[in-house]
Design a protein around this motif. Structure first.
Motif, PDB file in Angstrom:
ATOM      1  N   SER A 291      -0.994   0.607   5.229  1.00 17.67           N
ATOM      2  CA  SER A 291      -0.865   2.167   4.282  1.00 17.67           C
ATOM      3  C   SER A 291      -2.475   2.301   4.682  1.00 17.67           C
ATOM      4  O   SER A 291      -3.107   1.282   5.136  1.00 17.67           O
ATOM      5  N   GLU A 292      -3.523   3.376   5.301  1.00 12.72           N
ATOM      6  CA  GLU A 292      -4.537   3.439   5.787  1.00 12.72           C
ATOM      7  C   GLU A 292      -5.584   2.983   4.151  1.00 12.72           C
ATOM      8  O   GLU A 292      -5.683   2.932   5.020  1.00 12.72           O
TER       9      GLU A 292
ATOM     10  N   LYS B 170       0.071  10.397   0.971  1.00 12.21           N
ATOM     11  CA  LYS B 170      -0.883   9.041   1.751  1.00 12.21           C
ATOM     12  C   LYS B 170      -0.756   8.103   0.719  1.00 12.21           C
ATOM     13  O   LYS B 170      -1.348   7.242   1.504  1.00 12.21           O
TER      14      LYS B 170
ATOM     15  N   GLN C  68       1.348   6.328  -0.482  1.00 13.17           N
ATOM     16  CA  GLN C  68       2.366   5.452   0.742  1.00 13.17           C
ATOM     17  C   GLN C  68       3.724   5.370  -0.664  1.00 13.17           C
ATOM     18  O   GLN C  68       3.662   3.746  -0.995  1.00 13.17           O
TER      19      GLN C  68
ATOM     20  N   LYS D 288      -6.530  -0.355   4.845  1.00 14.08           N
ATOM     21  CA  LYS D 288      -6.663  -0.329   6.097  1.00 14.08           C
ATOM     22  C   LYS D 288      -8.398   0.246   5.632  1.00 14.08           C
ATOM     23  O   LYS D 288      -9.044  -1.106   6.288  1.00 14.08           O
ATOM     24  N   ASN D 289      -8.385   0.523   5.161  1.00 12.46           N
ATOM     25  CA  ASN D 289      -9.460   0.811   5.081  1.00 12.46           C
ATOM     26  C   ASN D 289     -10.409   0.162   3.928  1.00 12.46           C
ATOM     27  O   ASN D 289     -11.977  -0.694   3.292  1.00 12.46           O
TER      28      ASN D 289
END
Length: 482
Positions: free
Chosen positions: A371-372, A464, A466, A375-376
């Motif tokens: 998920s984003e 957002k 997930q 990643k961050n």
């Protein structure tokens, strides 16, 4: 044309190629033919291309007739003969542009007759008066139209060494510093000088060492690896140099690693961990190219390339007496400094995707990615264990995840904390008063609040994050975030 006659025909053709006007051309080609004989037990093909890409000489082994035959490609443009290649993918054009040999590269090509070959190629530049005027390439056929050949090359004789080892293409990176290191490996691989690799734990030092060996003229020889810290110093000497029967209680006639690596490469990892007295004997072996087994009166000549590695700064190791200065200078003729993963920001998510593909195959799963928020988190984490830690974190996540995307709650808890968050959570007061689950909950609350503030409703926030809308509603109620 039988194989044993092929080399004489090539030399004759080379003289015609240069019209006999280029002094030393025959010696140069002879040198390359000697390289090919060391690289491969037998060649299946040879091709000479001029600077314009025109084929000046080409022969290929015919599996049915068992003879080397002219394919009729002479005089043709090489990219017309192999239409699946381009100037960027053709080894000939790459060698002419970069002026460096390409050793043991696998290529899958289709020729103008429609046949598809998988080759193992080694390509060398032909230089006259410091000008590249063409290339010469030797090839081994690995498969024809998808069917593997049964003939065995010298490359596969040492425990299938080259096929089992890492190659340059296994070093996947988008980081400029690592791209430079890959270019450096290409240049140094074909030499015999010792190489010292410095990098933190988990940065891939053995991967680099194997790649150097795989692309060297020693790739048909053994690659022997030894972590010097894994063996007590009392046993390390006999491991490296071997023993003769009766030299001490229980001793047998046994080769050491130097002898086992003869004609190949010996990789000594964590060389700074060994006893100083053993370092002196290693220095002597490297300089004299001879070793003596424990208890033996005779010396044995060895032909070994040494690649060593350290996980601490070499200068600091010298200062504290962990490594002899003279040995360091001998081992570090060529040095490669591997950057830690935290300095390779471009590679973190790139490697994440490749590792997920690898674990999908291994575990029989179909995880699409992370998920984003993950990643961050990955990009903000320091990765003290480098690529090895990233592998372990993803393997953990792949095992515990229930969806097709790795979410925040799937990754190991220690990865959740960035350096700034560590400063916030790991003050004296919080360590005294809050447990790890409590600190994880606080972090999770912050993430949920950020998602809610950036969304129109709970459904959008759940998307957002997930997770399902029901899961998010449960957490909102649990943490009383209304």
């Amino acid at each position: 044309m039988k194989r044993e006659k092929m080399f004489w025909v090539i030399l004759k053709k080379v003289n015609m190629f240069y019209d006999g006007s280029q002094k030393g051309s025959d010696k140069m080609i002879t040198k390359y033919l000697e390289h090919f004989s060391k690289l491969y037990e037998q060649l299946d093909g040879m091709i000479i291309v001029n600077r314009d890409g025109i084929i000046e000489f080409s022969v290929m082994f015919n599996i049915e007739t068992k003879y080397m035959e002219n394919e009729g490609f002479t005089g043709k443009y090489i990219l017309d003969v192999f239409p699946t290649l381009t100037e960027k993918t053709s080894s000939h054009f790459r060698v002419m542009t970069g002026r460096n040999p390409i050793i043991n590269e696998r290529q899958l090509v289709t020729d103008i007759t429609g046949n598809t070959f998988e080759f193992l190629n080694s390509t060398f530049p032909i230089e006259i008066q410091n000008e590249v005027i063409g290339t010469i390439e030797g090839s081994v056929i690995l498969s024809v139209n998808g069917e593997p050949t049964t003939r065995i090359t010298t490359e596969s004789k040492h425990k299938q060494s080259c096929s089992d080892l890492y190659h340059l293409n296994d070093i996947v990176t988008a980081d400029p510093a690592m791209v430079e290191i890959k270019e450096k490996i290409k240049k140094i691989a074909v030499e015999n000088s010792p190489v010292l690799i410095y990098g933190e734990t988990g940065t891939g030092k053995e991967l680099v060492a194997q790649a150097i060996h795989s692309h060297s003229l020693r790739s048909d020889g053994p690659f022997i690896s030894q972590n010097c810290s894994a063996i007590p110093n009392s046993l390390l000497e006999s491991t490296l140099f071997g023993t003769v029967k009766g030299s001490f209680t229980g001793a047998e006639n046994r080769k050491g690693l130097f002898e086992l690596a003869d004609k190949g490469t010996l990789f000594l990892d964590e060389v700074n961990s060994m006893d100083i007295s053993i370092q002196a004997k290693i220095l002597k072996a490297i300089e004299e190219k001879k070793i003596r087994r424990i208890g033996d009166e005779k010396e044995k000549e060895i032909d070994v390339r040494i690649i060593s590695a350290m996980n601490e700064n070499p200068m600091k190791a010298i200062e504290k007496g962990a490594i002899r200065k003279d040995l360091y200078y001998r081992l570090g003729v060529i040095q490669i400094n591997l950057p830690p993963l935290r300095e390779r920001q471009e590679d973190i998510i790139l490697l994440t995707g490749l590792l997920i593909q690898k674990y999908n195959q291994k575990m029989g799963k179909n995880i699409e990615g992370v998920s984003e928020i993950v990643k961050n988190t990955f990009n903000n984490y320091a990765w003290p264990g480098n690529i090895r830690e990233l592998k372990n974190a993803l393997e953990h996540a792949m095992i515990v995840t229930a969806g097709n995307m790795i979410a925040l709650h799937d990754i190991p808890e220690h990865v959740l904390y960035t350096s700034k968050e560590k400063e916030k959570y790991f003050t004296k007061d919080t360590l005294d008063n809050k447990s790890l689950p409590q600190r994880v909950e606080e972090y999770e609350k912050e993430i949920i609040l950020e998602a809610l503030s950036a969304s129109k409703n709970i459904t959008e926030a759940a998307g957002k994050l997930q997770i399902t809308r029901q899961s998010l509603q449960y957490k909102i109620d649990k943490y009383r975030l209304k």
